[in-house]
Design a protein around this motif. Structure first.
Motif, PDB file in Angstrom:
ATOM      1  N   ASP A   5      41.999  49.060  44.067  1.00 54.22           N
ATOM      2  CA  ASP A   5      40.851  48.276  44.236  1.00 54.22           C
ATOM      3  C   ASP A   5      40.636  47.205  44.424  1.00 54.22           C
ATOM      4  O   ASP A   5      40.968  46.140  44.736  1.00 54.22           O
ATOM      5  CB  ASP A   5      40.103  48.150  42.316  1.00 54.22           C
ATOM      6  N   ASP A   7      38.732  45.273  45.478  1.00 53.60           N
ATOM      7  CA  ASP A   7      38.157  44.328  45.190  1.00 53.60           C
ATOM      8  C   ASP A   7      38.555  42.855  44.226  1.00 53.60           C
ATOM      9  O   ASP A   7      37.809  42.497  43.405  1.00 53.60           O
ATOM     10  CB  ASP A   7      36.246  44.241  44.298  1.00 53.60           C
ATOM     11  N   ARG A   8      39.841  43.692  43.614  1.00 57.41           N
ATOM     12  CA  ARG A   8      40.585  42.903  42.849  1.00 57.41           C
ATOM     13  C   ARG A   8      41.886  42.421  43.462  1.00 57.41           C
ATOM     14  O   ARG A   8      42.279  43.384  44.335  1.00 57.41           O
ATOM     15  CB  ARG A   8      41.487  44.081  41.629  1.00 57.41           C
ATOM     16  N   ASN A  30      40.779  34.396  48.699  1.00 56.23           N
ATOM     17  CA  ASN A  30      40.189  35.146  48.436  1.00 56.23           C
ATOM     18  C   ASN A  30      38.793  35.974  47.562  1.00 56.23           C
ATOM     19  O   ASN A  30      38.590  36.212  47.185  1.00 56.23           O
ATOM     20  CB  ASN A  30      41.690  35.481  47.355  1.00 56.23           C
ATOM     21  N   ARG A  32      35.866  35.234  48.573  1.00 54.93           N
ATOM     22  CA  ARG A  32      35.517  35.673  49.813  1.00 54.93           C
ATOM     23  C   ARG A  32      33.601  35.648  49.947  1.00 54.93           C
ATOM     24  O   ARG A  32      32.480  36.295  49.973  1.00 54.93           O
ATOM     25  CB  ARG A  32      34.982  37.445  50.071  1.00 54.93           C
ATOM     26  N   TYR A  70      39.238  39.169  39.821  1.00 49.15           N
ATOM     27  CA  TYR A  70      37.884  41.155  39.931  1.00 49.15           C
ATOM     28  C   TYR A  70      36.508  39.994  40.542  1.00 49.15           C
ATOM     29  O   TYR A  70      35.037  39.603  40.466  1.00 49.15           O
ATOM     30  CB  TYR A  70      37.985  41.178  38.657  1.00 49.15           C
ATOM     31  N   ARG A  71      36.078  40.627  42.073  1.00 50.78           N
ATOM     32  CA  ARG A  71      35.070  39.826  42.879  1.00 50.78           C
ATOM     33  C   ARG A  71      33.760  41.178  42.940  1.00 50.78           C
ATOM     34  O   ARG A  71      34.372  42.341  43.157  1.00 50.78           O
ATOM     35  CB  ARG A  71      34.990  40.059  44.339  1.00 50.78           C
ATOM     36  N   ARG A  72      33.106  41.576  41.735  1.00 55.23           N
ATOM     37  CA  ARG A  72      31.887  42.035  41.760  1.00 55.23           C
ATOM     38  C   ARG A  72      31.011  40.973  42.518  1.00 55.23           C
ATOM     39  O   ARG A  72      30.741  40.634  43.166  1.00 55.23           O
ATOM     40  CB  ARG A  72      31.135  42.180  40.184  1.00 55.23           C
ATOM     41  N   TYR A  76      32.589  36.651  39.227  1.00 54.33           N
ATOM     42  CA  TYR A  76      33.858  36.695  39.577  1.00 54.33           C
ATOM     43  C   TYR A  76      34.660  37.150  38.435  1.00 54.33           C
ATOM     44  O   TYR A  76      34.517  36.510  37.236  1.00 54.33           O
ATOM     45  CB  TYR A  76      34.223  35.371  39.738  1.00 54.33           C
TER      46      TYR A  76
END
Length: 150
Positions: A5, A7-8, A30, A32, A70-72, A76
């Motif tokens: 993933d 985003d992870r 990381n 972003r 884990y970026r959503r 976070y």
């Protein structure tokens, strides 16, 4: 650490107290996000990695701390896993202690984490590695702490 993933992402740190700075730098890179937008995430990483090194076998010889981000779009989710408790009679679990002196060098980490996060919890069993998970709102204005003169 590699994940399928995009985003992870994750990092494994050693027991050196200087690795807290590495963790902060890694989190900022990381995130972003702009430097200001990432401030709460960086502070949360600092608190959790510091706690792992100070209170668990992660801070001893050969110890490690695993950090996963884990970026959503709106949040976070930060997970920090230690190597389990140090030998001794008491097995500590994360909890917010009664208020201490805000200028004390220790004792306020989880209180600070609680103020930074929308939610935090932990999983693990007595005598085993522990994972603390924190969810931070990416759109929130970074928390600013001010000490009022007495």
């Amino acid at each position: 650490m590699r994940f399928s993933d995009p985003d992870r992402c994750g990092i494994v740190l050693g027991p050196d107290p200087g690795h807290v700075r590495l963790a902060r730098d890694w989190a900022r890179r990381n995130s972003r996000a702009t430097r200001r937008q990432a401030d709460d995430l960086v502070l949360a990483v600092s608190v959790l990695v510091t706690n792992a090194l100070q209170h668990t076998r992660s801070g001893g010889p050969g110890g490690t701390t695993q950090v996963v981000l884990y970026r959503r779009p709106a949040t976070y989710t930060l997970s920090v896993t230690d190597n389990g408790p140090r030998p001794g009679p008491a097995i500590p679990f994360p909890r917010v202690e009664a208020a201490t002196n805000p200028l004390s060098p220790t004792g306020n980490g989880l209180r600070l984490l609680d103020a930074l996060c929308a939610y935090w919890d932990w999983t693990g069993a007595a005598g085993e590695p522990l994972t603390v998970r924190a969810v931070l709102d990416r759109a929130a204005t970074p928390v600013r702490f001010h000490v009022k003169p007495s």
